[in-house]
Scaffold this active site. Structure first.
Site, PDB file in Angstrom:
ATOM      1  N   CYS A  42       0.894  -1.104  -0.096  1.00 49.71           N
ATOM      2  CA  CYS A  42       0.297  -0.038   0.102  1.00 49.71           C
ATOM      3  C   CYS A  42       0.814   1.226  -0.139  1.00 49.71           C
ATOM      4  O   CYS A  42       0.688   2.258  -0.733  1.00 49.71           O
ATOM      5  CB  CYS A  42      -0.876   0.062   1.172  1.00 49.71           C
ATOM      6  N   ARG A  98      -7.733  -3.924  -3.356  1.00 48.90           N
ATOM      7  CA  ARG A  98      -7.355  -2.983  -4.176  1.00 48.90           C
ATOM      8  C   ARG A  98      -8.397  -2.548  -5.249  1.00 48.90           C
ATOM      9  O   ARG A  98      -7.932  -3.073  -6.331  1.00 48.90           O
ATOM     10  CB  ARG A  98      -6.072  -3.299  -4.577  1.00 48.90           C
TER      11      ARG A  98
HETATM   12  C1  BEZ Z   1       0.586  -4.518   1.863  1.00 44.58           C
HETATM   13  O1  BEZ Z   1       1.811  -5.232   1.926  1.00 44.58           O
HETATM   14  O2  BEZ Z   1       0.045  -3.557   1.334  1.00 44.58           O
HETATM   15  C2  BEZ Z   1      -0.521  -5.380   2.407  1.00 44.58           C
HETATM   16  C3  BEZ Z   1      -0.204  -7.063   1.998  1.00 44.58           C
HETATM   17  C4  BEZ Z   1      -1.217  -7.809   2.524  1.00 44.58           C
HETATM   18  C5  BEZ Z   1      -2.437  -7.410   3.057  1.00 44.58           C
HETATM   19  C6  BEZ Z   1      -2.492  -6.191   3.382  1.00 44.58           C
HETATM   20  C7  BEZ Z   1      -1.521  -5.090   3.079  1.00 44.58           C
END
Ligand code: BEZ
Length: 217
Positions: free
Chosen positions: A53, A130
């Protein structure tokens, strides 16, 4: 219960974007009053202070001018508090120099997530997927992307489809596979025999056959 209040509600292409008022890092926003006469790219991320993110939000922020040059406003969202958003925005600025200077919705009660099908329980019951919603100036949903938690989005693709939608609206054309701004576009196929016969005589376009023709714009 209204369909929009159910967790499994999914908006569809062509729908009016469900309206809401929400707290954001730029103050309260009511979608239908926000960014009048502009396109809106509204997207969700799973959680603040997470690695993928952080890369995505930094990319949206550092390419904000490319969205602005396309008359497009950005809105982010996650199921986090305003305090979390502010802390994360400040942390990203301190660590990377990138300032996330567009509104982030603090959707702690999941109201907006549920309105937009951003909560997909078989992916996560507590974090938004997402998602990206492309909303035109008439507040119609024109394109939807849903990505899982473990694959970040491609900012070139986000901008490419925005270009495609805007070019289609401006010139009444369609975009072929792998189209990028500046490439030839597809001329809509004829709908009558007269139009078909005209098309077969039209040397101003690059014609493969009457139903498949390209042109420069
Ligand atoms: C992230 O790295 O943004 C992420 C990965 C898995 C679940 C939630 C966020």
């Amino acid at each position: 219960m209204e369909p929009q209040e159910q967790t499994n509600f999914m908006p569809r292409l062509g729908d009016t974007a469900p309206n809401f008022t929400a707290k954001t890092t730029k103050g309260d926003i009511t979608l239908h009053d926000y960014a009048k006469d502009k396109w809106i790219v509204m997207f969700s991320h799973p959680a603040d202070f997470t690695p993928v993110c952080t890369t995505e939000l930094s990319s949206f922020a550092s390419r904000k001018e490319e969205f602005e040059s396309r008359n497009t406003a950005l809105i982010g969202l996650s199921i986090d508090s305003i305090h979390s958003h502010l802390g994360w925005v400040n942390n990203v600025r301190e660590k990377t120099g990138v300032y996330i200077d567009f509104p982030l919705i603090a959707d702690i009660d999941m109201k907006v997530s549920k309105l937009y099908g951003m909560l997909q329980p078989n992916e996560s019951e507590t974090a938004t997927v997402r998602a990206v919603f492309f909303i035109d100036p008439n507040k119609k949903i024109r394109l939807i992307m849903y990505y899982p938690l473990n694959v970040g989005r491609n900012m070139d693709e986000v901008l490419r489809v925005l270009d495609g939608l805007q070019t289609s609206d401006k010139y009444g054309v369609a975009m072929p596979v792998n189209w990028n701004k500046g490439d030839k576009v597809i001329v809509p196929p004829p709908k009558t025999l007269d139009e078909m016969n005209q098309r077969l005589e039209d040397d101003s376009i690059e014609r493969v056959d009457f139903y498949l023709a390209r042109k420069e714009i």
